[in-house]
Motif scaffolding. Structure first.
Motif, mmCIF file in Angstrom:
data_model
loop_
_atom_site.group_PDB
_atom_site.id
_atom_site.type_symbol
_atom_site.label_atom_id
_atom_site.label_comp_id
_atom_site.label_asym_id
_atom_site.label_seq_id
_atom_site.Cartn_x
_atom_site.Cartn_y
_atom_site.Cartn_z
ATOM 1 N N VAL A 195 29.731 47.799 40.605
ATOM 2 C CA VAL A 195 30.037 47.439 39.218
ATOM 3 C C VAL A 195 30.436 48.708 38.470
ATOM 4 N N PRO A 196 31.554 48.683 37.754
ATOM 5 C CA PRO A 196 31.965 49.877 37.004
ATOM 6 C C PRO A 196 30.867 50.339 36.044
ATOM 7 N N ASP A 222 33.233 39.657 37.579
ATOM 8 C CA ASP A 222 34.619 39.832 38.036
ATOM 9 C C ASP A 222 34.691 40.728 39.263
ATOM 10 N N ARG A 223 33.853 41.755 39.298
ATOM 11 C CA ARG A 223 33.880 42.664 40.460
ATOM 12 C C ARG A 223 33.345 41.952 41.695
ATOM 13 N N GLU A 255 35.880 39.440 43.020
ATOM 14 C CA GLU A 255 36.947 40.098 43.780
ATOM 15 C C GLU A 255 36.517 40.343 45.224
#
Length: 816
Positions: free
Chosen positions: A78-79, A239-240, A243
């Motif tokens: 995760v960013p 979202d991560r 993906e």
């Protein structure tokens, strides 16, 4: 050098070893001799320092088959989301102040400490700093020597220590001290820990003893209690994960409706919710209800089981270990954390996961397939994140089936910790993973109370000495469990040595504080209350908490004085014992005249008691006379100190002849002090004989039990150096002074609060030795270091006790 010329200069101070009454019975007990309590390191440091891994670890094929991996901070899935604490840390790092600075980053598990530290390390490297990671000896295959591979460049070094609260306090001190002494540029040490309680207060106080005052704590804030902020975090994670799982339309995974609830105050819980929702969507399942972490952990643990099952595939898969074997192996790994291969195999055999080390080797290979180790030299990579691993331990125990979908399928989990930590055969020493495993159990119990009843209490009732092996930090956390059975704490208390020991003193003080509060509330009997207060003062004083020790020992004396007047035969021994501790505490606080009065009264009481009970009270009288002589010396009445010091030697020589094991250490102490008293009043030839005898006795004692005898050995070396110097034998005087400084440094690494004053004095005396031998340049460094130590002692609130050391005039001998 003649005796006359020796008297014409400023005389170096003699060193006296204070005899501290060693237990509630008012007598000196035999010192604990046991390697399991010896934590003074001779050569290698108890850690390894290595370059911080700044690149993301490689992900093996099928990485997403085990969803829990996606939560591990080291993979950085995760960013990173900007947090204000990062700005605080970067400002701290870039401060232009030279030298060493220490910060603690603390928060409960799952708040994001490790991820923040990784981001801080990455940005520090981008700013030109060298970045390193310190691992304790319990985390790496070998300790020591790691620094040689680390290149430090300007502007300086950032050193990160994870799980700092699990390090023995003396090992953290050793790390800080060694790197402070070696640093040429700026050094920033960042500690990561869950709590910031007693262990941190003790560490910060002890760092101040090393003249390290730039020490502070940064608390990682909880997530903002706003739907917008948490929704942003959830969306980024969702979202991560989508993906990675190949879900093209992540918007189809709807936002939970309760993100603003208290359950989502942790970063980890938000990420777990996102991961569970995405994983369920990828499988066409309905995402489980429930927003607390335990429910989310239950789902993810079921997915771990899926991975074990599919990897084995009824014997057709790449993993030979069955689902049950893998579950038990993961359980052991979560307790022990990563180990070298031999210790890991032993752990599996101990717990009955398998019968032989050969079979254990195959299981470890299978486990590494499922959980690739972060360090290739280690195996048994634990289940991460830590809170998921702790939930796995708790939910594997029978009894939670009605609450969560994940539950145990056998009773093995209730016996595994006891099997893991039990001594093997007749070996009384505990395993290399005792400290780690017990710490994990205690931390898990703080969130899962049934772990206390199912694991900790039965384990510690059978083996209370485990807590001693785990050390003060574990004992202190144990006392903080609200539902711990006090009888268990009493069992641990009963195993503590009756004398001070630096690895256990802080934990012993925590035990005493918790138990004494309970015991005082249960009694109104004055004699019992005095006894409890006496013991509390003894333990807190041993931990260096002299200010904390003073009120209970003053109250104990106040209670025992009228009791002794009313019933001398029963209560005079207790009063004398409490006066002994009171004198020592007052002396440590620099209140010398009050200390002298208390020590004098204790000696008078013991002299009276000896008349009626010689055998039992003679050792007590010798101790009281030793302390009285020290108090007289400290009060400037050195000539008066000779008589009680000589009498103490005479008594202890007789006692040592009858029982060397019990009384030889005390004879050595009295001989060393007697030599010091002779030196102080100018009777130099008379001083040498007792001092030489004391050095030889202490050298023998320290060789077998350094933890107990290094400090008095150093004091005896000081006195030998002084005596040889005053008799004109200056070249011979240098060697014992250098040896005393080396011992002092080892002691300070273990417990700065207790031993910094001794090191400051040793450095002062070494500077004398160099100067009187005409080596003035070499005298400067130890003198300057001593001044720094005395200044920080004065600045830390011990002005009365140490102002004299700071102001002591220094000049070389007139005959140099």
């Amino acid at each position: 050098m003649s005796e006359e010329s020796a008297g014409s200069r400023q005389r170096e101070p003699a060193v006296f070893t204070q005899a501290i009454e060693a237990g509630s019975r008012g007598q000196v007990n035999a010192v604990q001799h046991g390697d399991q309590y010896n934590y003074i390191y001779r050569n290698e440091p108890p850690y390894r320092v290595e370059p911080f891994l700044l690149t993301e670890p490689a992900r093996a094929p099928g990485f997403a088959r085990v969803p829990s991996r996606l939560l591990a901070a080291r993979y950085r899935i995760v960013p990173f989301r900007q947090r204000p604490e990062l700005d605080v840390l970067e400002s701290w790092r870039e401060d232009r102040s030279p030298g060493l600075s220490v910060r603690l980053l603390h928060a409960e598990g799952g708040q994001g400490k490790t991820r923040l530290a990784i981001e801080f390390a990455t940005r520090s490297a981008q700013a030109g700093w060298s970045v390193a990671l310190a691992r304790h000896r319990s985390e790496v295959a070998s300790a020591g020597g790691g620094d040689e591979h680390l290149t430090v460049r300007a502007p300086g070094l950032v050193l990160i220590v994870d799980y700092a609260e699990r390090w023995p306090l003396e090992d953290l001190i050793a790390l800080v001290r060694q790197h402070r002494d070696a640093a040429r540029d700026r050094l920033r040490i960042l500690l990561l820990a869950r709590p910031a309680g007693t262990w941190w207060q003790s560490l910060a106080h002890q760092l101040s003893k090393l003249d390290i005052f730039d020490v502070d704590a940064v608390k990682l804030r909880a997530l903002p209690n706003t739907p917008e902020g948490r929704a942003e975090m959830y969306t980024a994670a969702r979202d991560r994960f989508a993906e990675i799982f190949g879900i093209k339309d992540s918007v189809g995974v709807a936002l939970p409706g309760d993100l603003d609830g208290p359950a989502f105050g942790l970063t980890l819980t938000v990420h777990m919710r996102a991961l569970v929702d995405v994983d369920a969507a990828a499988r066409g399942w309905t995402s489980p209800a429930g927003s607390d972490q335990a429910a989310l952990s239950s789902y993810l643990l079921d997915r771990e089981h899926d991975h074990w099952r599919s990897s084995h595939d009824q014997g057709r898969g790449p993993v030979r270990a069955t689902e049950q074997t893998m579950r038990r192996t993961v359980y052991v790994a979560t307790l022990t954390r990563s180990l070298d291969a031999a210790d890991a195999a032993a752990a599996l055999v101990r717990t009955g996961v398998t019968d032989t080390k050969a079979a254990a080797g195959h299981i470890l290979n299978d486990h590494a397939y499922c959980y690739p180790p972060e360090n290739p030299a280690r195996v048994l990579e634990p289940l991460t994140p830590d809170r998921l691993g702790e939930d796995f331990l708790a939910l594997t125990l029978p009894g939670k089936e009605e609450q969560f979908r994940y539950y145990a399928t056998d009773s093995w989990s209730t016996t595994a910790p006891g099997l893991l930590l039990a001594p093997a055969g007749n070996d009384a020493n505990h395993t290399p993973f005792t400290r780690q495993a017990l710490t994990v159990l205690i931390e898990t119990a703080h969130r899962w109370p049934h772990l206390t009843t199912e694991h900790l209490q039965p384990l510690l009732r059978r083996q209370p000495e485990l807590a001693l092996t785990a050390g003060s930090a574990a004992i202190t956390r144990l006392t903080e469990l609200a539902d711990i059975d006090l009888a268990v704490l009493e069992r641990i208390e009963s195993k503590l040595p009756d004398v001070s020991h630096f690895d256990l003193d802080v934990g012993a003080a925590a035990l005493a504080q918790r138990l004494t509060a309970h015991r005082l509330a249960a009694t109104t009997d004055p004699a019992t209350r005095a006894h409890l207060l006496h013991d509390l003062a003894f333990r807190t004083s041993n931990a260096g908490l002299h200010t904390t020790a003073l009120p209970p020992i003053e109250e104990a004396v106040a209670i025992r004085r009228p009791l002794a007047e009313a019933d001398p035969a029963t209560h005079r021994p207790g009063l004398a014992a409490s006066l002994t501790i009171l004198g020592n505490v007052l002396a440590d606080l620099g209140r010398r005249q009050e200390a002298l009065a208390a020590s004098k009264e204790a000696a008078e009481l013991y002299r009276h008691l000896v008349r009626t009970d010689t055998v039992a009270r003679l050792p007590d009288l010798a101790l009281a006379l030793t302390n009285l002589a020290a108090r007289l010396h400290q009060s400037g009445r050195g000539h008066e100190a000779i008589a009680p010091a000589q009498e103490a030697v005479s008594i202890r020589r007789r006692l040592a002849e009858a029982d060397p094991g019990a009384y030889l250490p005390h004879l050595a102490l009295s001989l060393s002090n007697l030599g010091g008293h002779f030196t102080e009043v100018g009777r130099l030839h008379e001083a040498l004989t007792p001092v030489e005898e004391a050095v030889e006795l202490y050298r023998q004692l320290a060789a077998t039990s350094p933890a107990a005898y290094l400090r008095p050995f150093a004091a005896s070396l000081h006195n030998l150096g002084n005596s040889l110097s005053d008799l004109g034998r200056r070249r011979e005087a240098l060697a014992p002074s250098e040896e005393a400084v080396a011992i002092g440094r080892r002691l300070v690494e273990a417990n700065p609060a207790a031993y910094t004053p001794s090191l400051a004095l040793a450095l002062t005396l070494l500077s004398y030795r160099y100067a009187e031998g005409g080596r003035n340049r070499e005298a400067v460094a130890p003198a300057e270091e001593a001044v720094h130590l005395y200044r920080q002692l004065v600045g830390a609130g011990f002005a009365a006790a140490h102002q004299a050391g700071l102001q002591r005039p220094w000049r070389p001998s007139a005959c140099a």
